[in-house]
Design an enzyme around this catalytic site. Sequence first.
Site, PDB file in Angstrom:
ATOM      1  N   HIS A 348       6.983   1.403   9.526  1.00 15.67           N
ATOM      2  CA  HIS A 348       7.360   1.526   8.116  1.00 15.67           C
ATOM      3  C   HIS A 348       7.138   2.910   7.538  1.00 15.67           C
ATOM      4  O   HIS A 348       7.288   3.102   6.337  1.00 15.67           O
ATOM      5  CB  HIS A 348       6.573   0.539   7.252  1.00 15.67           C
ATOM      6  CG  HIS A 348       6.934  -0.878   7.491  1.00 15.67           C
ATOM      7  ND1 HIS A 348       7.927  -1.527   6.805  1.00 15.67           N
ATOM      8  CD2 HIS A 348       6.447  -1.769   8.368  1.00 15.67           C
ATOM      9  CE1 HIS A 348       8.018  -2.765   7.232  1.00 15.67           C
ATOM     10  NE2 HIS A 348       7.132  -2.947   8.187  1.00 15.67           N
ATOM     11  N   LYS A 535       6.987   2.997  -8.340  1.00 13.85           N
ATOM     12  CA  LYS A 535       6.609   2.842  -6.936  1.00 13.85           C
ATOM     13  C   LYS A 535       5.200   3.406  -6.791  1.00 13.85           C
ATOM     14  O   LYS A 535       4.676   3.991  -7.743  1.00 13.85           O
ATOM     15  CB  LYS A 535       7.583   3.560  -6.008  1.00 13.85           C
ATOM     16  CG  LYS A 535       7.922   5.003  -6.441  1.00 13.85           C
ATOM     17  CD  LYS A 535       8.976   5.635  -5.547  1.00 13.85           C
ATOM     18  CE  LYS A 535      10.387   5.271  -5.919  1.00 13.85           C
ATOM     19  NZ  LYS A 535      11.132   4.584  -4.895  1.00 13.85           N
ATOM     20  N   ARG A 536       4.577   3.276  -5.615  1.00 13.46           N
ATOM     21  CA  ARG A 536       3.262   3.869  -5.435  1.00 13.46           C
ATOM     22  C   ARG A 536       3.306   5.361  -5.736  1.00 13.46           C
ATOM     23  O   ARG A 536       4.331   6.010  -5.538  1.00 13.46           O
ATOM     24  CB  ARG A 536       2.757   3.637  -4.001  1.00 13.46           C
ATOM     25  CG  ARG A 536       2.251   2.238  -3.755  1.00 13.46           C
ATOM     26  CD  ARG A 536       1.133   1.852  -4.698  1.00 13.46           C
ATOM     27  NE  ARG A 536      -0.043   2.668  -4.498  1.00 13.46           N
ATOM     28  CZ  ARG A 536      -1.058   2.339  -3.719  1.00 13.46           C
ATOM     29  NH1 ARG A 536      -1.079   1.191  -3.090  1.00 13.46           N
ATOM     30  NH2 ARG A 536      -2.102   3.135  -3.582  1.00 13.46           N
ATOM     31  N   LYS A 541       6.906  10.974  -2.773  1.00 12.83           N
ATOM     32  CA  LYS A 541       7.840  10.232  -3.635  1.00 12.83           C
ATOM     33  C   LYS A 541       8.238  11.061  -4.854  1.00 12.83           C
ATOM     34  O   LYS A 541       9.146  10.719  -5.599  1.00 12.83           O
ATOM     35  CB  LYS A 541       7.221   8.904  -4.068  1.00 12.83           C
ATOM     36  CG  LYS A 541       6.964   7.949  -2.881  1.00 12.83           C
ATOM     37  CD  LYS A 541       6.402   6.621  -3.343  1.00 12.83           C
ATOM     38  CE  LYS A 541       5.948   5.718  -2.215  1.00 12.83           C
ATOM     39  NZ  LYS A 541       7.053   4.944  -1.593  1.00 12.83           N
ATOM     40  N   THR A 643      12.623  -0.323  -1.165  1.00 20.26           N
ATOM     41  CA  THR A 643      13.223  -1.627  -1.450  1.00 20.26           C
ATOM     42  C   THR A 643      13.419  -1.767  -2.957  1.00 20.26           C
ATOM     43  O   THR A 643      14.268  -2.531  -3.406  1.00 20.26           O
ATOM     44  CB  THR A 643      12.333  -2.774  -0.930  1.00 20.26           C
ATOM     45  OG1 THR A 643      10.983  -2.513  -1.319  1.00 20.26           O
ATOM     46  CG2 THR A 643      12.429  -2.905   0.565  1.00 20.26           C
ATOM     47  N   LYS A 647      16.488  -3.437  -5.567  1.00 21.01           N
ATOM     48  CA  LYS A 647      16.295  -4.348  -6.707  1.00 21.01           C
ATOM     49  C   LYS A 647      16.984  -3.803  -7.954  1.00 21.01           C
ATOM     50  O   LYS A 647      17.630  -4.541  -8.705  1.00 21.01           O
ATOM     51  CB  LYS A 647      14.796  -4.547  -6.974  1.00 21.01           C
ATOM     52  CG  LYS A 647      14.089  -5.258  -5.839  1.00 21.01           C
ATOM     53  CD  LYS A 647      12.571  -5.131  -5.911  1.00 21.01           C
ATOM     54  CE  LYS A 647      11.986  -5.453  -4.541  1.00 21.01           C
ATOM     55  NZ  LYS A 647      10.589  -5.004  -4.384  1.00 21.01           N
TER      56      LYS A 647
HETATM   57  C1  NBG Z   1       6.786   1.309   3.194  1.00 17.48           C
HETATM   58  C2  NBG Z   1       7.753   2.482   3.079  1.00 17.48           C
HETATM   59  C3  NBG Z   1       8.969   2.084   2.285  1.00 17.48           C
HETATM   60  C4  NBG Z   1       9.568   0.817   2.880  1.00 17.48           C
HETATM   61  C5  NBG Z   1       8.502  -0.270   2.993  1.00 17.48           C
HETATM   62  C6  NBG Z   1       9.023  -1.517   3.642  1.00 17.48           C
HETATM   63  C7  NBG Z   1       4.476   1.222   3.935  1.00 17.48           C
HETATM   64  C8  NBG Z   1       3.473   1.697   4.941  1.00 17.48           C
HETATM   65  N1  NBG Z   1       5.705   1.698   4.073  1.00 17.48           N
HETATM   66  O1  NBG Z   1       9.913   3.113   2.312  1.00 17.48           O
HETATM   67  O2  NBG Z   1       7.110   3.568   2.466  1.00 17.48           O
HETATM   68  O3  NBG Z   1      10.618   0.351   2.080  1.00 17.48           O
HETATM   69  O4  NBG Z   1       7.437   0.193   3.771  1.00 17.48           O
HETATM   70  O5  NBG Z   1       9.589  -1.248   4.874  1.00 17.48           O
HETATM   71  O6  NBG Z   1       4.165   0.433   3.053  1.00 17.48           O
END
Ligand code: NBG
Length: 798
Positions: A348, A535-536, A541, A643, A647
């Site tokens: 991920h 987002k985080r 980002k 993701t 949304k």
């Molecule tokens: C995150 C990515 C995102 C991705 C999501 C689901 C982690 C480690 N990674 O870009 O930063 O959409 O995973 O795949 O949470």
Amino acid sequence: MFKNKFDFKKDFMRRVVEKYGRSLENSHVTEQYLVLGEMIRQYASINWKTSKERVIQLQAKQMYYFSMEFLIGRLLTSNLMNLGVYDTVNEGLKELGINLSDLEEIEQDPGLGNGGLGRLAACFMDSLATMSYPGHGNTIRYEYGLFKQKIQDGYQVEMPDQWLKLGNIWEIKKPKYSVKVPFWGKIDITTDREGIIHYDHIDPEYVRAVPCDIPIIGNATDMTNTLRLWTSEPCEDIPANKDLRTYLSEIKEITQNVYPDDSTERGRYLRLKQQYFFVSAGVQAIVSNHITNYNTLDNLHEKVVIQLNDTHPVLAIPELMRILMDEHHYKWDQAWSMVSRIFAYTNHTIMEEALEKWPIEYIKKLLPRVFMIIEEINRRHKAKVYMKTNDQNMAQNTACIKDGLVHMANLAIISSYSVNGVAEIHTDILKTNVFRNFFQLYPEKFNSKTNGITHRRWLVYSNPQLTQCLKDTIGDDFIYKPSELEKLMGHVDERGLQERFLEIKAQRKQILIDFIEKETGIKLSPNSLFDTLAKRLHAYKRQLLKCLHIIYLIQRIKSDPDFNMHHQTFIFAAKAAPSYKFAKQVIKLINTLSEIVEADPLIQKYIKVVFIPNYRVSVAEILMNATDLSEQISTAGKEASGTGNMKFMMNGAITIGTLDGANVEIHQLVGNENDIIFGLKVEDVNALMYNGYSARDELKKSPALNKAVTALVDGSLHPNRDEFRIIYDELIYKNDEYFVLADFEAYCKAQEEVQRRYQDRHAWAKSCLINIAKSGYFSSDRTIKNYVEDIWHIDKVL
Ligand code: NBG
């Protein structure tokens, strides 16, 4: 179980009396909530039982999703909807004088994760059950979530997230199925008379893992899967060298927090303990369940597939080897042949710091037998690769033990039959860059599975207004076949539909506006363009790019008498890791900008800035669908997929973004006219890294940028000139690792394009409708279908 409203009312009233010894009129709303939850869980149990029986009867292969996180969100309403009893219950309660939404508000967001990977796991659970596939989750029952974010004086403050205050109405604890997980101790190796080698674990410290199961209720199907949460409890046999108090508190600690602080050695050991704890328990349960059903483990690989969600659960691999060999007496080759057909691994992230590596001595001390097995996997792997390629470097590069560290991703790739990235561009980067050696060795293992989101939660449940409009326009087939959203393409030019869409957007904005006012005191207007970055918080980002743009706008508003723009509201929501100083300072910067705007009537004529505290699933549910413009502005190559972007799109927001992660695929689907792509591409970023990049040169090239960056340290934003020094230093002295400055001009131009397009409200609405029409591809139903066909090979059971 209740069949209609009247039965429901009777049953509900009776239960309130039986449980709390009071009449309904005298009961408290939390008591009503708890009673309703219990009723619904029991209702679901009927299908749960049937589903389990069907799996056994059909001898169906099952998939287990091992993940450190499942951000499932609140379940009350979605469970009622999935069971098809929402209206019955809603009306029944109304007649009893109870408002269902008051009960909903009592439910806390389960604190079972932190970000994208955890929410993805939750979407997968929903799609699996709804599509009647036997697929279960395996994770930890964290007593506290990540943290509750409060904003004090503009700074993030972390408070405990006590999501279990009222207990968890959805889980059912099953002490009968507890297993013991061994830690520490040492391994005694002996050879018996037949020459068989035995590995005995001497002086292990056992922790009892107790399962708490949550039913995952499919939509309009009887299928009900299981999300298993493991909680840690003491064993009867306490280690001789430990006093009871220490033992008990160490046990409790294992399942206390999501991602414990890893800045100390103690914290790192705790994380490793957590990982082994839930995977060992999960694997033990799978094995014993299989033996109960089949009386042998010989066919385990035909009936079980385990998907590893990132590297956190990778210890499941040596753990299954251990169980097969040490407890069930399989030889290495037999065990390996099964194990290497059972595990599949999803990556991920390509961020170096997130590709886990554990110091050898940690694993050796904490998990002595598991370490021996990893060593043997490594030894055999290196020998095999050397035989095959005659290339010592290849063997060394792909080793899972090197430089004193155990490389978890390498261990996963060596042992899994499938390795996937989560968007096309991400998988390409894995193949050509991060894991290129592995790709040369095992091209057949690599595949791409673009992420998805469950449109049932993110559209049908969270945006009933838009859902109704879609039903009226294209019928309701899209609910079970999201690709049917494409039918909307036939209507995007209809004025009436465009106007209805804008009206719905305004309604959704009003819901968000009320929430924001309650949370922050800031008042917003629905006539403004809602521009959201949620987002985080992470440097890659690039929330900072957005901030620099806002500073630039403020400077222009203050200096240019002819300045004009359509009113735009910049909404942020993000949690920063507690020890991530830079990220926390960006939150302070956002809140500072918000204060500056609030204090200045001239600026407020054009823009507003607001930071929504404590971002979580239930906030996303009202934020995404109230948004006009979706910010997806990561440095190209860094965001695996995203993701949130999906949304927003599904709820009719237009993306402003870089060609990164799944933005690339969104762009392919909607085209230039219906999104706004800007900035460096992956090749450009690579070229800059290769040829040299200078942050200072970027400032020289752009006076506007220079002015915005200078504001960070010249006292114009904050009386303390050092307040944002850490951000400034990151940009200038650390040479802007994420190319924020390099993308600034392009981003400002893209924002001007947004302003231009927003002038024509009908054309804007048409673009939004096209985004909705094309968003069916991003339903996790599609993603799950891809996993089923290419990796899991499981069948529907109902
Ligand atoms: C995150 C990515 C995102 C991705 C999501 C689901 C982690 C480690 N990674 O870009 O930063 O959409 O995973 O795949 O949470």
